[in-house]
Design a protein around this motif. Structure first.
Motif, mmCIF file in Angstrom:
data_model
loop_
_atom_site.group_PDB
_atom_site.id
_atom_site.type_symbol
_atom_site.label_atom_id
_atom_site.label_comp_id
_atom_site.label_asym_id
_atom_site.label_seq_id
_atom_site.Cartn_x
_atom_site.Cartn_y
_atom_site.Cartn_z
ATOM 1 N N PRO A 246 -16.093 -5.935 -19.688
ATOM 2 C CA PRO A 246 -16.761 -5.783 -19.684
ATOM 3 C C PRO A 246 -17.306 -5.939 -20.819
ATOM 4 C CG PRO A 246 -15.447 -3.826 -19.152
ATOM 5 C CD PRO A 246 -14.556 -5.388 -18.952
ATOM 6 N N PRO A 247 -18.266 -5.402 -21.142
ATOM 7 C CA PRO A 247 -19.096 -5.172 -22.786
ATOM 8 C C PRO A 247 -18.819 -4.471 -23.241
ATOM 9 C CG PRO A 247 -20.663 -5.195 -21.306
ATOM 10 C CD PRO A 247 -20.085 -5.192 -20.695
ATOM 11 N N ALA A 248 -18.416 -4.451 -24.892
ATOM 12 C CA ALA A 248 -17.613 -2.594 -25.504
ATOM 13 C C ALA A 248 -18.987 -1.611 -25.521
ATOM 14 C CB ALA A 248 -17.225 -3.315 -26.606
ATOM 15 N N GLU A 249 -20.305 -2.378 -25.979
ATOM 16 C CA GLU A 249 -20.823 -0.931 -25.535
ATOM 17 C C GLU A 249 -22.142 -2.041 -24.847
ATOM 18 O OE1 GLU A 249 -22.377 -1.570 -29.969
ATOM 19 O OE2 GLU A 249 -21.037 -1.265 -31.237
ATOM 20 N N LYS A 250 -22.752 -1.014 -24.564
ATOM 21 C CA LYS A 250 -24.459 -1.376 -23.518
ATOM 22 C C LYS A 250 -25.595 -1.857 -24.692
ATOM 23 C CE LYS A 250 -27.231 1.667 -20.589
ATOM 24 N NZ LYS A 250 -27.636 2.732 -20.043
ATOM 25 N N ALA A 251 -25.489 -3.401 -24.380
ATOM 26 C CA ALA A 251 -26.445 -3.844 -24.245
ATOM 27 C C ALA A 251 -28.443 -3.759 -24.107
ATOM 28 C CB ALA A 251 -26.259 -5.948 -24.702
ATOM 29 N N GLN A 252 -29.181 -3.959 -25.053
ATOM 30 C CA GLN A 252 -30.186 -3.543 -24.580
ATOM 31 C C GLN A 252 -30.625 -4.244 -23.185
ATOM 32 O OE1 GLN A 252 -31.778 -3.806 -29.144
ATOM 33 N NE2 GLN A 252 -32.859 -1.531 -28.399
ATOM 34 N N ILE A 253 -30.064 -5.749 -23.717
ATOM 35 C CA ILE A 253 -31.216 -6.634 -22.607
ATOM 36 C C ILE A 253 -29.442 -7.457 -21.955
ATOM 37 C CG2 ILE A 253 -31.522 -8.862 -21.377
ATOM 38 C CD1 ILE A 253 -33.507 -8.069 -24.118
ATOM 39 N N ARG A 254 -28.779 -6.316 -20.405
ATOM 40 C CA ARG A 254 -27.948 -6.544 -19.828
ATOM 41 C C ARG A 254 -28.084 -8.293 -18.960
ATOM 42 N NH1 ARG A 254 -29.040 -2.124 -20.870
ATOM 43 N NH2 ARG A 254 -28.930 -1.280 -19.173
ATOM 44 N N LEU A 255 -27.060 -8.667 -18.266
ATOM 45 C CA LEU A 255 -27.107 -9.781 -17.570
ATOM 46 C C LEU A 255 -25.538 -9.858 -17.173
ATOM 47 C CD1 LEU A 255 -28.960 -12.702 -19.774
ATOM 48 C CD2 LEU A 255 -29.507 -11.311 -17.245
ATOM 49 N N SER A 256 -25.870 -10.284 -15.702
ATOM 50 C CA SER A 256 -24.650 -10.507 -15.174
ATOM 51 C C SER A 256 -24.412 -11.396 -13.853
ATOM 52 C CB SER A 256 -23.675 -8.902 -14.684
ATOM 53 O OG SER A 256 -24.529 -8.583 -13.921
ATOM 54 N N MET A 257 -23.403 -12.036 -13.832
ATOM 55 C CA MET A 257 -22.823 -13.506 -12.817
ATOM 56 C C MET A 257 -22.298 -14.371 -13.161
ATOM 57 S SD MET A 257 -25.915 -16.001 -15.605
ATOM 58 C CE MET A 257 -26.568 -14.413 -15.602
ATOM 59 N N THR A 258 -22.092 -15.416 -11.857
ATOM 60 C CA THR A 258 -20.970 -16.160 -12.483
ATOM 61 C C THR A 258 -20.834 -17.033 -13.051
ATOM 62 O OG1 THR A 258 -21.499 -17.566 -10.138
ATOM 63 C CG2 THR A 258 -19.999 -15.633 -10.137
ATOM 64 N N GLY A 259 -20.013 -17.420 -13.560
ATOM 65 C CA GLY A 259 -20.282 -18.648 -14.153
ATOM 66 C C GLY A 259 -20.611 -20.007 -13.872
ATOM 67 N N ASP A 260 -20.896 -20.541 -13.049
ATOM 68 C CA ASP A 260 -21.085 -21.117 -11.068
ATOM 69 C C ASP A 260 -22.678 -20.863 -11.965
ATOM 70 O OD1 ASP A 260 -18.981 -22.859 -11.860
ATOM 71 O OD2 ASP A 260 -18.792 -22.577 -9.550
ATOM 72 N N ASP A 261 -23.423 -20.198 -11.722
ATOM 73 C CA ASP A 261 -24.911 -19.504 -11.250
ATOM 74 C C ASP A 261 -25.140 -20.290 -12.887
ATOM 75 O OD1 ASP A 261 -24.702 -19.241 -8.312
ATOM 76 O OD2 ASP A 261 -24.410 -16.942 -8.740
ATOM 77 N N LEU A 262 -24.403 -19.064 -13.910
ATOM 78 C CA LEU A 262 -25.530 -19.538 -14.996
ATOM 79 C C LEU A 262 -25.508 -20.580 -15.519
ATOM 80 C CD1 LEU A 262 -26.020 -18.342 -18.173
ATOM 81 C CD2 LEU A 262 -23.784 -18.773 -19.005
ATOM 82 N N VAL A 263 -24.239 -21.826 -15.486
ATOM 83 C CA VAL A 263 -24.569 -23.046 -15.438
ATOM 84 C C VAL A 263 -25.376 -23.825 -14.803
ATOM 85 C CG1 VAL A 263 -23.537 -25.431 -15.520
ATOM 86 C CG2 VAL A 263 -22.441 -23.408 -16.343
ATOM 87 N N ALA A 264 -25.065 -23.117 -13.563
ATOM 88 C CA ALA A 264 -27.217 -24.075 -12.170
ATOM 89 C C ALA A 264 -28.095 -23.519 -13.377
ATOM 90 C CB ALA A 264 -26.649 -23.525 -11.325
#
Length: 115
Positions: free
Chosen positions: A64-82
């Motif tokens: 997980p991220p080291a710090e909480k970002a102001q905008i946080r996205l999460s998904m699979t790699g295939d979904d990001l590429v798609a």
């Protein structure tokens, strides 16, 4: 399954697409915010900034991220590429839970034009 390198390339392409946008899309991404993108199936997080309509990746780390970002996205790699390649609609993916997006209410209002 998409690799870490393919995900990084997709984020760079997304940044290029956003930088070239105009109108409502351009104003929606014209934020200055910290940003994280967690790739769940690879257990890796890209962290950086959204500035002047571009994404700048500053760190890639396992877990997980080291710090909480102001905008946080999460998904699979295939979904990001798609999504970046136009094969997956962001709004549908978000509505069905394939993509997670967390941000302040104000940022969500601005980003809604992307949907």
């Amino acid at each position: 399954m998409a690799t870490t390198e393919e995900c990084r390339t997709a984020l760079d392409k997304l940044s290029d697409n956003m930088a070239g946008a105009s109108g409502d899309v351009r104003s929606a991404v014209a934020l200055d915010r910290s940003l994280s993108c967690r790739i769940t199936d690879l257990d890796v997080t890209f962290s950086g900034r959204l500035e002047n309509g571009r994404i700048t990746v500053l760190d890639t780390r396992p877990g997980p991220p080291a710090e909480k970002a102001q905008i946080r996205l999460s998904m699979t790699g295939d979904d990001l590429v798609a999504m970046v390649n136009g094969r997956l609609n962001f709004a549908k993916a978000w509505a069905t839970g394939r993509v997670g997006l967390e941000a302040s209410f104000r940022d969500l209002l601005r980003l809604r034009t992307l949907l």
